[in-house]
Design a protein around this motif. Structure first.
Motif, mmCIF file in Angstrom:
data_model
loop_
_atom_site.group_PDB
_atom_site.id
_atom_site.type_symbol
_atom_site.label_atom_id
_atom_site.label_comp_id
_atom_site.label_asym_id
_atom_site.label_seq_id
_atom_site.Cartn_x
_atom_site.Cartn_y
_atom_site.Cartn_z
ATOM 1 N N GLU B 402 22.242 -34.896 -4.432
ATOM 2 C CA GLU B 402 22.178 -33.542 -3.856
ATOM 3 C C GLU B 402 23.300 -32.673 -4.402
ATOM 4 O OE1 GLU B 402 22.255 -33.616 0.441
ATOM 5 O OE2 GLU B 402 20.421 -34.815 0.485
ATOM 6 N N LYS B 403 22.977 -31.416 -4.579
ATOM 7 C CA LYS B 403 23.999 -30.466 -4.999
ATOM 8 C C LYS B 403 24.587 -29.846 -3.733
ATOM 9 C CE LYS B 403 24.476 -26.688 -8.324
ATOM 10 N NZ LYS B 403 25.887 -26.959 -8.496
ATOM 11 N N VAL B 404 25.898 -29.786 -3.660
ATOM 12 C CA VAL B 404 26.536 -29.220 -2.472
ATOM 13 C C VAL B 404 26.638 -27.715 -2.645
ATOM 14 C CG1 VAL B 404 28.525 -29.336 -0.957
ATOM 15 C CG2 VAL B 404 27.899 -31.320 -2.334
ATOM 16 N N ILE B 405 25.972 -26.995 -1.741
ATOM 17 C CA ILE B 405 25.995 -25.541 -1.853
ATOM 18 C C ILE B 405 26.724 -24.962 -0.646
ATOM 19 C CG2 ILE B 405 24.599 -23.447 -1.984
ATOM 20 C CD1 ILE B 405 22.417 -25.512 -3.186
ATOM 21 N N VAL B 406 27.910 -24.429 -0.897
ATOM 22 C CA VAL B 406 28.703 -23.831 0.179
ATOM 23 C C VAL B 406 29.213 -22.482 -0.303
ATOM 24 C CG1 VAL B 406 29.461 -25.993 1.227
ATOM 25 C CG2 VAL B 406 30.779 -25.016 -0.648
ATOM 26 N N PRO B 407 29.541 -21.595 0.660
ATOM 27 C CA PRO B 407 30.142 -20.318 0.257
ATOM 28 C C PRO B 407 31.477 -20.578 -0.437
ATOM 29 C CG PRO B 407 29.664 -20.363 2.633
ATOM 30 C CD PRO B 407 29.398 -21.727 2.110
ATOM 31 N N LYS B 416 40.605 -15.067 3.607
ATOM 32 C CA LYS B 416 41.149 -15.029 4.977
ATOM 33 C C LYS B 416 40.185 -15.690 5.960
ATOM 34 C CE LYS B 416 42.796 -12.003 8.636
ATOM 35 N NZ LYS B 416 43.196 -10.669 9.074
ATOM 36 N N SER B 417 38.903 -15.355 5.863
ATOM 37 C CA SER B 417 37.975 -15.907 6.858
ATOM 38 C C SER B 417 37.794 -17.416 6.655
ATOM 39 C CB SER B 417 36.639 -15.154 6.840
ATOM 40 O OG SER B 417 35.830 -15.614 5.790
ATOM 41 N N THR B 418 37.865 -17.884 5.419
ATOM 42 C CA THR B 418 37.764 -19.328 5.176
ATOM 43 C C THR B 418 38.938 -20.068 5.805
ATOM 44 O OG1 THR B 418 36.632 -18.913 3.091
ATOM 45 C CG2 THR B 418 37.616 -21.091 3.360
ATOM 46 N N ILE B 599 34.074 -31.102 -3.423
ATOM 47 C CA ILE B 599 33.589 -30.462 -2.192
ATOM 48 C C ILE B 599 32.716 -31.433 -1.405
ATOM 49 C CG2 ILE B 599 32.336 -28.457 -1.273
ATOM 50 C CD1 ILE B 599 34.822 -27.702 -2.795
ATOM 51 N N ALA B 600 32.086 -32.393 -2.090
ATOM 52 C CA ALA B 600 31.205 -33.350 -1.409
ATOM 53 C C ALA B 600 32.002 -34.115 -0.359
ATOM 54 C CB ALA B 600 30.607 -34.322 -2.416
ATOM 55 N N GLY B 601 31.453 -34.189 0.845
ATOM 56 C CA GLY B 601 32.129 -34.924 1.913
ATOM 57 C C GLY B 601 33.296 -34.173 2.516
ATOM 58 N N SER B 602 33.522 -32.919 2.077
ATOM 59 C CA SER B 602 34.669 -32.160 2.582
ATOM 60 C C SER B 602 34.343 -31.561 3.948
ATOM 61 C CB SER B 602 35.038 -31.039 1.612
ATOM 62 O OG SER B 602 34.016 -30.050 1.629
ATOM 63 N N GLU B 603 35.389 -31.135 4.621
ATOM 64 C CA GLU B 603 35.195 -30.490 5.923
ATOM 65 C C GLU B 603 34.405 -29.194 5.761
ATOM 66 O OE1 GLU B 603 35.985 -32.048 8.659
ATOM 67 O OE2 GLU B 603 35.176 -30.435 9.882
ATOM 68 N N TRP B 604 34.689 -28.456 4.689
ATOM 69 C CA TRP B 604 33.996 -27.187 4.448
ATOM 70 C C TRP B 604 32.499 -27.449 4.246
ATOM 71 C CZ3 TRP B 604 34.947 -22.465 5.612
ATOM 72 C CH2 TRP B 604 34.333 -21.392 4.958
ATOM 73 N N ALA B 605 32.172 -28.519 3.546
ATOM 74 C CA ALA B 605 30.761 -28.882 3.344
ATOM 75 C C ALA B 605 30.125 -29.283 4.678
ATOM 76 C CB ALA B 605 30.640 -30.022 2.334
ATOM 77 N N TYR B 606 30.853 -30.079 5.455
ATOM 78 C CA TYR B 606 30.349 -30.518 6.765
ATOM 79 C C TYR B 606 30.067 -29.316 7.661
ATOM 80 C CZ TYR B 606 30.446 -32.584 11.451
ATOM 81 O OH TYR B 606 30.147 -32.937 12.746
ATOM 82 N N ALA B 675 40.121 -24.310 -5.413
ATOM 83 C CA ALA B 675 41.451 -24.768 -4.982
ATOM 84 C C ALA B 675 41.647 -24.701 -3.475
ATOM 85 C CB ALA B 675 42.529 -23.952 -5.683
ATOM 86 N N LEU B 676 41.050 -23.706 -2.824
ATOM 87 C CA LEU B 676 41.307 -23.518 -1.396
ATOM 88 C C LEU B 676 40.653 -24.606 -0.548
ATOM 89 C CD1 LEU B 676 42.777 -21.510 0.479
ATOM 90 C CD2 LEU B 676 40.591 -20.341 0.798
ATOM 91 N N ILE B 677 39.470 -25.072 -0.974
ATOM 92 C CA ILE B 677 38.672 -25.942 -0.096
ATOM 93 C C ILE B 677 38.473 -27.356 -0.637
ATOM 94 C CG2 ILE B 677 37.383 -24.138 1.097
ATOM 95 C CD1 ILE B 677 35.233 -24.334 -1.051
ATOM 96 N N SER B 678 38.795 -27.605 -1.890
ATOM 97 C CA SER B 678 38.591 -28.928 -2.479
ATOM 98 C C SER B 678 39.441 -29.968 -1.752
ATOM 99 C CB SER B 678 38.977 -28.897 -3.955
ATOM 100 O OG SER B 678 39.171 -30.219 -4.416
ATOM 101 N N GLU B 679 38.893 -31.172 -1.650
ATOM 102 C CA GLU B 679 39.651 -32.254 -1.006
ATOM 103 C C GLU B 679 39.982 -33.371 -1.991
ATOM 104 O OE1 GLU B 679 37.910 -33.422 2.745
ATOM 105 O OE2 GLU B 679 37.852 -31.349 3.466
ATOM 106 N N SER B 680 40.248 -33.013 -3.231
ATOM 107 C CA SER B 680 40.638 -34.028 -4.219
ATOM 108 C C SER B 680 41.765 -34.890 -3.668
ATOM 109 C CB SER B 680 41.134 -33.359 -5.503
ATOM 110 O OG SER B 680 40.082 -32.672 -6.125
ATOM 111 N N PRO B 681 41.619 -36.221 -3.799
ATOM 112 C CA PRO B 681 42.681 -37.096 -3.270
ATOM 113 C C PRO B 681 43.926 -37.053 -4.146
ATOM 114 C CG PRO B 681 40.964 -38.372 -4.364
ATOM 115 C CD PRO B 681 40.492 -36.947 -4.359
ATOM 116 N N GLY B 682 44.989 -37.662 -3.652
ATOM 117 C CA GLY B 682 46.203 -37.811 -4.456
ATOM 118 C C GLY B 682 46.990 -36.536 -4.637
#
Lengths: 81, 743
Positions: B402-407, B416-418, B599-606, B675-682
């Motif tokens: 699946e492709k993750v489609i988020v604003p 600001k709203s994010t 972004i997959a599995g991120s809070e923003w995606a959820y 950069a604002l929403i990515s949850e890359s580890p490390g």
């Protein structure tokens, strides 16, 4: 005006820490009569007029929902003159 | 009711027994008959059924958990490994630390307050049993959606139960998690962790060696708590005038446990016990069979000596009872008088219930009649082992594709709203509503607790030696890829220790999954264990113990695979730790680590109903280099602050940092849509005095970690690429969520 009383007790097989504390304190104060003590709680609910069976059923429902925790407690509903 | 004895079992071999109602399969029942050479008595049947249950025997998980031993790293730090009540780790200066997590999921759903409270009580006794003084607790929790009706019933009770029991014991609660997801509705997770400290010489083990030594039961009296399943036996053997069905709910008394802790520690200090075991799940069945098989095997117990709270209990029920706050010790006869004296001093009920023999059988009598005669190993350790079928569930490839489609935030208004939405979402919102119900500072040794990355307590007031603990699980990633998910949770917990500058030492885990009879769930479990074992091997961290909780599902819906990983670390001087945030203007902020479009599995995606995509792949070599950088930076006091990036990414971490001391920051960052929403580890944000820049760059170069300047501290706003977010507005968004939801 009548008074509906709901008595709530922990089920007999459930540990009652307060009751245990009371029964340990009694002999320390010289009261030696008690083999065991269990502590519960009592709700007094005032209603207008003679309580109807429907009203008592509603109180029982409230007791099951709020006044008692039916998982670990039992309750009785009665009318006190 | 008729007592079923060994003699009767021999005379009447064909009696029909309710083994299926007790959860035993026909082949398991046949195996018991084969072991005993006759049908079991009802007491033996009760013991086998509960000890061979999934919860006690790990029959579905054993074949996988073996990897923790097979792939174990050789380390001198591990003083006691898997198999005992809890693992013990050397933390230097003559101190050893023991820690463990256990689940109390199902009881907490039925009766939230008591379920959670007795969960805390149980894990505290496990730690005490090793000879350690419990010093802190932590509680990773999972609930259904925050606005669901059942969450409103379950959450306040569980939080109050955790707080109530821990606060009464005088143990600080130094962290944990509160996470919401639809799959936990009807099946909340209550995992309880406890950490204890002792001197090396004080370690105690569960073994009953030495014929003639006494078996001593002390603590609370035995009642009909938690014997739900065995009520089948009771209903078989009791006539109609007997007691009603026994409850599966246990009620604890933390004040009794507190006294039990102090009493036990005094007994340990005088070295009065040979072996010790707490009574948790499976009660006396577990304690007697485990103690006996830990020694030479022989033990005689007079069950009618067990002090009862309820005189109507049958022997089967006494063997099964899970009444709280009880311990079983093996004591040499020469020490028994002193043992009894100490119990009397603490007003603890104590009874000698039997003795160790030089035979190989566990024999239990009831008023002189032999009702149990078994080889204890067959009860405690030789339970069934299942190699359950496993199959990769069909959903995995589908959701991975699946492709993750988020604003994607790009304008100032969107940024600001994010940030405000992420700050307010229940999974990332301020958890003070929860943690303020816990005593976080009792005993005066708490250095860090929520909302810090890890909990930290001082264990020596002169040298300031301390330990740090973090627990983490990212179920969204585990759902997408359980192998990587477990590794990523391990990496995150280790990183959370290291941001403060502590060195990760050892791992514990609490593996929460659905039904092992579902091959898909079993695959998730196997992959998670493989990932964790591989990860621990690569990072050089031993697994000291853990707990498996299966059957976490409502109907056909299993919970997300939720392997909660706890990492313990050591810090030689807690005064030198790196705090999680900055308290002044004029500092420079750097982002360590690489940001990808994760972004997959991120809070923003959820938050946008997106559950698909591919989880990131853990790079543990890089994680280890980052940890080295963080520890070295703390040792040379380069950092003013360091904070981990995880759920909610840069946005959430910046929110937590600026609100901690109400000092703003001005951030400029490239590629903001990612950069604002990515949850890359490390990744970690560090704050430094500009004068320390050369040192920081040198460290990053040495460890080959990407570093980029993202801004400076100061002001009353969080400014990101020109989007101005006043701290007051951000604070309101962050803090009002829980009070609004739960009152």
């Amino acid at each position: 005006m009548a008074k509906i009383v709901v008595d709530v007790m922990l089920k007999p097989e459930i540990l009652d820490p307060q009751g245990v504390a009371v029964s340990a304190a009694l002999p320390r104060l010289g009261f030696t009569f008690a083999k065991s003590v269990r502590q519960g709680k009592r709700f007094e609910i005032e209603v207008d007029g003679e309580p109807t069976p429907a009203q008592l059923a509603e109180v029982a429902k409230a007791a099951e929902t709020l006044l008692a925790n039916p998982v670990i407690e039992t309750f009785t509903v009665r009318v006190e003159k | 009711m008729a007592l079923d004895t060994v003699a009767i079992a021999q005379r009447n071999p064909d009696a029909v027994q309710p083994f299926a109602e007790l959860g035993l399969k026909p082949d398991e029942y046949a195996r018991i008959k084969e072991i005993l050479g006759r049908r079991p008595t009802s007491s033996e049947l009760a013991m086998y059924s509960v000890m061979w249950s999934e919860h006690c025997s790990y029959k579905s998980s054993k074949v996988h958990l073996k990897q923790f031993g097979d792939k174990a790293v050789k380390t001198d730090a591990l003083l006691v490994g898997i198999g005992e009540n809890a693992g013990v780790v050397d933390v230097g200066q003559g101190y050893a630390v023991t820690f463990k997590i256990e689940s109390h999921n199902h009881p907490s759903f039925i009766e939230p307050y008591q379920g959670a409270a007795t969960g805390v009580g149980g894990i505290v006794r496990d730690i005490l049993t090793m000879g350690a003084r419990p010093i802190a607790v932590m509680d990773p929790l999972r609930f259904g959606p925050a606005d669901a009706a059942d969450t409103r019933r379950v959450l306040p009770g569980i939080i109050a139960g955790v707080g109530g029991y821990g606060n009464c014991l005088g143990l600080p609660n130094i962290g944990g998690e509160v996470v919401f997801d639809e799959t936990y509705i009807g099946n909340p997770l209550v995992n309880a962790l406890c950490v204890g400290v002792m001197k090396h010489s004080d370690i105690k083990l569960a073994k009953a060696a030495g014929a003639g030594n006494l078996v001593v039961l002390y603590g609370a009296k035995t009642g009909g708590d938690g014997i739900g399943g065995v009520s089948v036996l009771a209903s078989e053997t009791f006539d109609s005038t007997g007691p009603a069905k026994r409850p599966a709910v246990q009620v604890g008394d933390p004040f009794v446990e507190k006294v039990l802790i102090e009493c036990s520690l005094e007994i340990f200090a005088e070295d009065l016990v040979v072996g010790i075991q707490d009574l948790g799940g499976a009660g006396l069945s577990c304690a007697t069979s485990e103690l006996a098989s830990g020694g030479s095997g022989g033990m005689k117990v007079e069950l009618d000596r067990v002090p009862l709270r309820d005189a109507t209990l049958s022997p089967e029920e006494i063997l099964m009872s899970e009444s709280q706050e009880r311990m079983c010790a093996i004591v040499e006869p020469k020490h028994i008088d002193r043992f009894l004296e100490i119990c009397k001093k603490w007003d603890v009920t104590v009874t000698v219930i039997g003795e160790v023999t030089d035979g190989e059988r566990l024999e239990i009598t009831w008023h002189g009649d032999l009702i149990v005669d078994v080889p204890p190993r067959t009860v405690a350790h030789d339970g069934p082992v299942y190699n359950r079928p496993l199959a990769k569930p069909e959903y995995v490839d589908r959701v991975n594709a699946e492709k993750v489609i988020v604003p994607r935030p790009s304008t100032a208004g969107e940024i600001k709203s994010t940030v405000l939405k992420l700050a307010a979402t229940p999974n990332l919102a301020d958890k003070s509503w929860v943690t303020s119900q816990y005593d976080r500072y009792v005993q005066g040794n708490t250095i860090q607790s929520q909302p810090d990355d890890s909990g930290m307590v001082r264990i020596d007031e002169k040298t300031h030696l301390g330990v740090a603990i973090a627990t983490d699980a990212n179920a969204n990633w585990s759902y997408l890829n359980p192998y990587e998910g477990a590794k990523l949770a391990l990496a995150e917990a280790a990183r959370n220790i290291a941001t403060a500058g502590a060195i990760p030492l050892a791992v514990t885990n609490c593996l929460n999954f659905g039904s092992p009879e579902d091959p898909g769930v079993m695959w998730q479990f196997a992959e998670s264990v493989r990932g964790l074992a591989d990860g621990c091997l690569e990072m050089g961290l031993p697994v000291t113990g853990g707990n498996v909780s299966f059957y976490n599902q409502t109907g056909a819906i299993a919970i997300l695979p939720t392997p909660v990983i706890g990492v313990l670390g050591v810090i030689d001087d807690v005064r030198t730790r790196t705090p999680m945030s900055f308290d002044r203007a004029g500092l420079e902020l750097y982002l360590l680590g690489e940001t990808a479009d994760d972004i997959a599995g991120s809070e923003w995606a959820y938050m946008h109903g997106q559950r698909g995509g591919c989880a990131p792949v853990a790079d543990l070599q890089r994680e280890m280099r980052l940890i080295e950088l963080l520890v070295a930076g703390r040792t040379s006091q380069i950092f003013t602050a360091a904070h981990d990036l995880s759920q909610g990414g840069l946005s959430a971490s910046l929110t937590e940092m600026v609100l901690r001391h109400n000092v703003g920051a001005d951030i400029t960052i490239a590629n903001i849509e990612v950069a604002l929403i990515s949850e890359s580890p490390g990744r970690v944000i560090v704050a430094i005095d500009p004068a320390k820049l050369e040192q920081l760059l040198a460290l990053a170069k040495k460890q080959d970690i990407d570093i980029v300047k993202i801004g400076t501290t100061g002001g009353d706003n969080l400014v990101i690429n020109g989007a101005v977010i006043p701290l007051n507005e951000l604070r309101t968004a962050h803090t009002e969520t829980f009070p609004k939801l739960f009152g």
